[in-house]
Design a protein around this motif. Structure first.
Motif, short mmCIF file in Angstrom:
data_model
loop_
_atom_site.label_atom_id
_atom_site.label_comp_id
_atom_site.label_asym_id
_atom_site.label_seq_id
_atom_site.Cartn_x
_atom_site.Cartn_y
_atom_site.Cartn_z
N UNK A 177 0.73 -1.21 0.27
CA UNK A 177 -0.11 0.33 0.06
C UNK A 177 0.97 1.46 -0.23
N UNK A 178 0.55 2.32 -0.73
CA UNK A 178 1.17 3.37 -0.77
C UNK A 178 1.07 4.67 0.58
N UNK A 197 4.95 -0.12 -2.07
CA UNK A 197 3.86 -0.46 -2.21
C UNK A 197 3.04 0.26 -3.05
N UNK A 198 3.40 1.56 -4.02
CA UNK A 198 2.55 2.30 -4.48
C UNK A 198 2.66 1.73 -5.56
N UNK A 217 4.94 4.48 -8.82
CA UNK A 217 6.02 3.68 -8.40
C UNK A 217 7.20 3.05 -7.90
N UNK A 218 8.10 2.47 -7.86
CA UNK A 218 9.11 1.55 -8.08
C UNK A 218 9.24 0.13 -7.52
N UNK A 228 12.79 -7.43 1.53
CA UNK A 228 11.52 -7.04 0.57
C UNK A 228 10.78 -7.25 -0.59
N UNK A 229 11.72 -7.40 -1.17
CA UNK A 229 11.31 -8.48 -2.46
C UNK A 229 10.66 -9.85 -2.20
N UNK A 230 11.50 -10.06 -1.10
CA UNK A 230 10.67 -11.78 -0.75
C UNK A 230 9.07 -11.44 -0.23
N UNK A 231 9.75 -11.18 0.62
CA UNK A 231 8.00 -10.39 1.41
C UNK A 231 7.17 -10.53 0.37
N UNK A 232 7.00 -10.09 -0.57
CA UNK A 232 6.01 -9.68 -1.89
C UNK A 232 5.93 -11.03 -2.33
N UNK A 233 7.07 -12.16 -2.83
CA UNK A 233 6.87 -13.23 -3.00
C UNK A 233 6.49 -14.04 -2.09
N UNK A 234 6.09 -14.03 -0.31
CA UNK A 234 5.44 -14.07 -0.12
C UNK A 234 4.32 -14.31 -0.01
N UNK A 235 3.99 -13.30 0.09
CA UNK A 235 2.86 -12.88 0.10
C UNK A 235 1.93 -13.33 -1.42
#
Length: 635
Positions: free
Chosen positions: A524-525, A534-535, A544-545, A552-559
């Motif tokens: 989230x932004x 988040x954006x 965003x970027x 942080x990228x791993x957290x996205x992958x786990x989600x």
């Protein structure tokens, strides 16, 4: 095969027993007698569904009540009329106080492997204007709002397309709809039950007049746009259809109370919805209370006004540091003040902005050694004793012991007061040079000054920052505080001009493995530690970027992995991996959790629990405790 997932003991799609009211049970509210006598409102038997949701209050440990009365509460701005949507907590599917799913607006629902969701409506259910609520209200929203690229240019909420594609929608009959995904969508039900529910239906009979497809009179459309001060028909529709912040008094609702006041206003009056679908076991239609009156004031004086007898129910706009003052008000006014446990990951959290525009500080904040040093240098015991009278718990920003996902190692991650280790980490980072005043120097020669920004909505934040100022000074870091309004505060975070902010911790501190772990990843932004990341997620890569920090990228992958499995054990393992990673990396610096929130109520107001969990998600502040069942008991 229909699967029924457990939510702290609850079942998905558990059928409700058939229930009808006998004619002699029905009791009409006095508030509606005049309209009933005039014939402008039908009798209750014709207003409520054929099989309403009958709430057995005695089984819930509550007392069936009596009709009548007005509740006054104070809000900090006109935007805060959204609290009525949160408090009213009328949801297709909602949580009870044990955080178990239950059908509410729906008569029943079924989930098949988290891919196929079938919703069954209540026969005879009506909107607040008396018009039928049917499957066509879902069809309209799907075909003419979500699939309309003018109204939904982004392709629909992420909760509807977690794997990139929208589901298949079917209207099976006038009371049954179905959503089908090719892969599991475990976010769907929790999002429908949340404080800001995912919108998948709307009053088609009312909204069609604002839709270009259904409004043949172009002159009328132009006039409505002019009156509403918008330039496009889609902006008119969006404005008229907004339900979370119910600014349009004419918008039909399924909530227990409906707004009767147009913007702008200093006072908003919400009146009982005569067609509300809940009834108590004695035959009284909920809500018991006739009105909620929301008085707009400055956020900074809400506590003062509440303590001066100007509120009958106040939960927002007051904080623990107001408790003593509010408790004193019990001696002067007929009010009671209880303390509920805050259900957030941390009541106060420091959030280093990993997207900070300052290149030097951005590099430092992205080094876990600095984040750990900042955390280890804070004397949480002192903060707990000074700000919370020792009633909170020093902890990282993580789940509470009330959650089945709790592990002590998450709570203990880098929270022990250890300034020697903090100094060692800073030296290891290369911040060894100091000025004459003992403040460390950055690689470019500047003093190591950290400005922590606050929205200025709580004196508690300021008090805590004064303590942290001294803690960090002892390890050679200077702390300064800057206050700005919430909107400015968030915009500055997005632009990268905020170095660090002080805010709440994780919204949901009491999750189960079946609830989304999105709060642990950049999604989230308004996540102040990584708003641009988040954006990027929120906009599906359009703004965003992308995260360029591996953890942080791993957290996205786990989600994403969590959202792709229907197996409870796999979701649980993913949650634990994310909690471990999040706390070990100290992406947010939690200070104290399990703190207490004052809840002020009129002494005569019944059915509020003396102790409860309080938070935005998943409890919807007061929402899961059913304010529609609150009532005034005369002495």
């Amino acid at each position: 095969m229909v699967t029924r997932r457990t939510f702290l003991g609850g079942l998905v799609g558990a059928a409700i027993a058939p229930a009808v009211l006998r004619a002699e049970q029905i009791v009409e509210p006095e508030f509606l007698k005049e309209r009933l006598a005039a014939g402008s409102l039908p009798a209750m038997a014709e207003r409520i569904p054929a099989r309403p949701r009958i709430v057995n209050l005695k089984e819930m440990g509550l007392e069936p009540g009596a009709y009548g009365g007005t509740v006054r509460t104070i809000i900090g701005s006109q935007r805060d009329i959204r609290f009525m949507t949160i408090y009213g907590y009328s949801r297709l599917i909602g949580y009870n106080k044990h955080l178990q799913f239950q059908p509410d607006i729906l008569a029943d629902f079924y989930a098949e492997d988290d891919k196929v969701f079938t919703f069954i409506l209540r026969e005879g259910h009506k909107w607040s204007d008396g018009q039928p609520f049917t499957a066509d209200d879902f069809r309209y929203w799907w075909e003419d709002v979500i699939l309309n690229d003018k109204l939904t240019p982004g392709g629909g909420a992420l909760e509807l397309r977690p794997h990139g594609s929208l589901p298949r929608f079917e209207m099976l009959d006038p009371l049954t709809v179905r959503y089908t995904w090719e892969k599991p969508n475990p976010m769907f039900l929790p999002t429908l039950a949340g404080p800001q529910p995912l919108v998948i239906f709307g009053p088609a009979h009312y909204l069609k007049q604002f839709h270009k497809k259904f409004q043949p009179d172009e002159a009328k459309m132009e006039q409505m746009m002019k009156t509403s001060r918008v330039k496009k028909w889609q902006d008119l529709h969006i404005k008229m259809a907004r339900s979370y912040r119910p600014e349009n008094p004419n918008l039909p609702t399924l909530d227990p109370w409906r707004n009767t006041t147009a913007l702008p206003a200093d006072q908003f009056v919400f009146e009982r919805n005569p067609f509300f679908h809940r009834v108590d076991e004695t035959g009284r239609q909920l809500p018991y209370l006739d009105r909620f009156v929301l008085n707009v004031s400055s956020s900074s004086i809400i506590a003062a006004k509440a303590g001066a007898g100007e509120a009958d129910l106040q939960a927002t706009g007051i904080d623990f540091n107001d408790y003593t003052f509010l408790k004193e008000a019990e001696k002067r006014f007929p009010v009671k003040v209880n303390l509920w446990k805050v259900a957030r990951g941390s009541r106060i959290t420091l959030l280093p902005n990993l997207n900070c525009a300052d290149e030097v500080w951005r590099g430092l904040f992205r080094d876990v050694r600095l984040r750990r040093a900042l955390s280890l240098a804070i004397n949480r015991h002192e903060i707990n004793m000074v700000a919370f009278y020792g009633l909170g718990t020093p902890s990282a920003d993580t789940v509470l012991p009330d959650s089945p996902l709790f592990k002590q190692e998450y709570a203990d991650a880098f929270v022990k007061f250890d300034p020697d280790e903090a100094n060692r980490l800073l030296d290891e980072l290369g911040l060894t040079r100091r000025g004459d005043d003992g403040i460390r120097l950055l690689p470019d020669g500047r003093r190591a000054e950290i400005t922590v920004e606050t929205a200025g909505e709580s004196n508690l934040d300021t008090d805590v920052l004064e303590l942290v100022h001294d803690h960090w000074a002892d390890i050679g870091l200077a702390l300064y505080t800057r206050t700005s309004q919430r909107d400015v505060f968030r915009n500055r975070a997005m632009s990268g001009t905020i170095m660090m902010s002080i805010w709440y911790g994780l919204d949901n501190g009491v999750p189960t493995a079946d609830m989304s772990p999105s709060g642990l990843a950049p999604t989230l932004d308004d996540q102040l530690q990584w708003p641009l990341w988040g954006m990027h997620y929120l906009s599906a890569g359009q703004e965003g970027v992308a995260p360029d920090l591996p953890e942080a990228a791993e957290l996205i992958d786990l989600l994403k992995q969590w959202g792709s499995t229907a197996k409870f054990e796999e979701r649980q393992a993913i949650w634990h991996r994310m909690l471990s990673l999040y706390t070990q990396q100290v992406f947010s610096i939690g200070l104290i959790n399990s703190t207490l929130q004052p809840i002020l109520r009129a002494a005569k107001l019944q059915n509020l629990p003396e102790k409860a969990l309080y938070g935005f998600d998943p409890t919807s502040y007061l929402g899961i405790y059913m304010p529609d069942a609150f009532w005034y008991k005369e002495a």
